[in-house]
Design a protein around this motif. Sequence first.
Motif, PDB file in Angstrom:
ATOM      1  N   GLN A   1       0.829  -1.202   0.000  1.00  0.00           N
ATOM      2  CA  GLN A   1       0.000   0.000   0.000  1.00  0.00           C
ATOM      3  C   GLN A   1       0.862   1.251   0.000  1.00  0.00           C
ATOM      4  O   GLN A   1       1.958   1.257   0.566  1.00  0.00           O
ATOM      5  CB  GLN A   1      -0.907   0.027   1.245  1.00  0.00           C
ATOM      6  N   VAL A   2       0.359   2.281  -0.634  1.00  0.00           N
ATOM      7  CA  VAL A   2       1.005   3.592  -0.661  1.00  0.00           C
ATOM      8  C   VAL A   2       0.011   4.603  -0.100  1.00  0.00           C
ATOM      9  O   VAL A   2      -1.171   4.592  -0.467  1.00  0.00           O
ATOM     10  CB  VAL A   2       1.407   3.986  -2.092  1.00  0.00           C
ATOM     11  N   ARG A  27       4.628   1.518   0.857  1.00  0.00           N
ATOM     12  CA  ARG A  27       5.418   0.765  -0.115  1.00  0.00           C
ATOM     13  C   ARG A  27       5.738   1.654  -1.321  1.00  0.00           C
ATOM     14  O   ARG A  27       5.273   1.399  -2.439  1.00  0.00           O
ATOM     15  CB  ARG A  27       4.677  -0.493  -0.550  1.00  0.00           C
ATOM     16  N   THR A  28       6.552   2.633  -1.075  1.00  0.00           N
ATOM     17  CA  THR A  28       6.797   3.639  -2.116  1.00  0.00           C
ATOM     18  C   THR A  28       7.499   3.046  -3.330  1.00  0.00           C
ATOM     19  O   THR A  28       7.381   3.574  -4.431  1.00  0.00           O
ATOM     20  CB  THR A  28       7.617   4.795  -1.557  1.00  0.00           C
ATOM     21  N   ASP A  30       6.633   0.613  -4.835  1.00  0.00           N
ATOM     22  CA  ASP A  30       5.582   0.110  -5.727  1.00  0.00           C
ATOM     23  C   ASP A  30       5.176   1.162  -6.763  1.00  0.00           C
ATOM     24  O   ASP A  30       4.510   0.832  -7.739  1.00  0.00           O
ATOM     25  CB  ASP A  30       4.345  -0.283  -4.929  1.00  0.00           C
ATOM     26  N   SER A  31       5.552   2.398  -6.520  1.00  0.00           N
ATOM     27  CA  SER A  31       5.072   3.489  -7.366  1.00  0.00           C
ATOM     28  C   SER A  31       6.119   3.888  -8.388  1.00  0.00           C
ATOM     29  O   SER A  31       7.290   4.020  -8.075  1.00  0.00           O
ATOM     30  CB  SER A  31       4.718   4.695  -6.490  1.00  0.00           C
ATOM     31  N   THR A  99       0.991   5.817  -9.400  1.00  0.00           N
ATOM     32  CA  THR A  99       0.741   4.621 -10.193  1.00  0.00           C
ATOM     33  C   THR A  99       1.549   3.463  -9.640  1.00  0.00           C
ATOM     34  O   THR A  99       2.502   3.636  -8.887  1.00  0.00           O
ATOM     35  CB  THR A  99       1.144   4.813 -11.655  1.00  0.00           C
ATOM     36  N   ASP A 100       1.184   2.265 -10.087  1.00  0.00           N
ATOM     37  CA  ASP A 100       2.026   1.113  -9.813  1.00  0.00           C
ATOM     38  C   ASP A 100       3.098   1.038 -10.901  1.00  0.00           C
ATOM     39  O   ASP A 100       3.179   1.931 -11.761  1.00  0.00           O
ATOM     40  CB  ASP A 100       1.202  -0.173  -9.740  1.00  0.00           C
ATOM     41  N   GLN A 101       3.896  -0.003 -10.894  1.00  0.00           N
ATOM     42  CA  GLN A 101       4.987  -0.096 -11.856  1.00  0.00           C
ATOM     43  C   GLN A 101       4.480  -0.289 -13.284  1.00  0.00           C
ATOM     44  O   GLN A 101       5.205  -0.040 -14.245  1.00  0.00           O
ATOM     45  CB  GLN A 101       5.930  -1.236 -11.466  1.00  0.00           C
ATOM     46  N   THR A 104      -0.603   2.017 -13.819  1.00  0.00           N
ATOM     47  CA  THR A 104      -2.012   2.154 -13.448  1.00  0.00           C
ATOM     48  C   THR A 104      -2.118   2.957 -12.159  1.00  0.00           C
ATOM     49  O   THR A 104      -1.414   2.670 -11.189  1.00  0.00           O
ATOM     50  CB  THR A 104      -2.641   0.773 -13.223  1.00  0.00           C
ATOM     51  N   ASN A 106      -3.232   3.624  -8.837  1.00  0.00           N
ATOM     52  CA  ASN A 106      -3.808   2.773  -7.798  1.00  0.00           C
ATOM     53  C   ASN A 106      -4.044   3.511  -6.495  1.00  0.00           C
ATOM     54  O   ASN A 106      -4.749   2.988  -5.620  1.00  0.00           O
ATOM     55  CB  ASN A 106      -2.896   1.581  -7.515  1.00  0.00           C
ATOM     56  N   TYR A 107      -3.444   4.685  -6.353  1.00  0.00           N
ATOM     57  CA  TYR A 107      -3.486   5.367  -5.074  1.00  0.00           C
ATOM     58  C   TYR A 107      -3.832   6.847  -5.278  1.00  0.00           C
ATOM     59  O   TYR A 107      -3.316   7.497  -6.195  1.00  0.00           O
ATOM     60  CB  TYR A 107      -2.130   5.258  -4.367  1.00  0.00           C
TER      61      TYR A 107
END
Length: 118
Positions: A1-2, A27-28, A30-31, A99-101, A104, A106-107
């Motif tokens: 999560q971010v 979980r930075t 992830d971005s 975004t995610d990697q 997209t 997501n946050y």
Amino acid sequence: QVQLVESGGGLVQAGGSLRLSCAVSGRTFDSAVMGWFRQAPGKERAFVAVIRWNDGSTNYADSAKGRFTISRDNARKQVSLQMSSLKPEDTGVYYCAATDQAGTINYWGQGTQVTVSS
């Protein structure tokens, strides 16, 4: 999560400046990309600017080009939006997004209100 927390909104006269900040935690890694979006009253949320964590490359909406600057501080895990020459049409709730990697979104943050008076 971010987790994303925006700050820096407020009331400003046309022609003035504001600086928005977005603190990123969790979980930075992830971005991949951070962005700012604006939702004006009665309108859909619209893209303003984005920046990549790794190389700092940016992209802007036409309405933001030349007036807004997005930046990031990797060490502090913070993304900022410097807004100058503000116009009443810049009024709205500004949201920070990540975004995610895969790219997209997501946050989202909770948003910060910007009001530009004429």
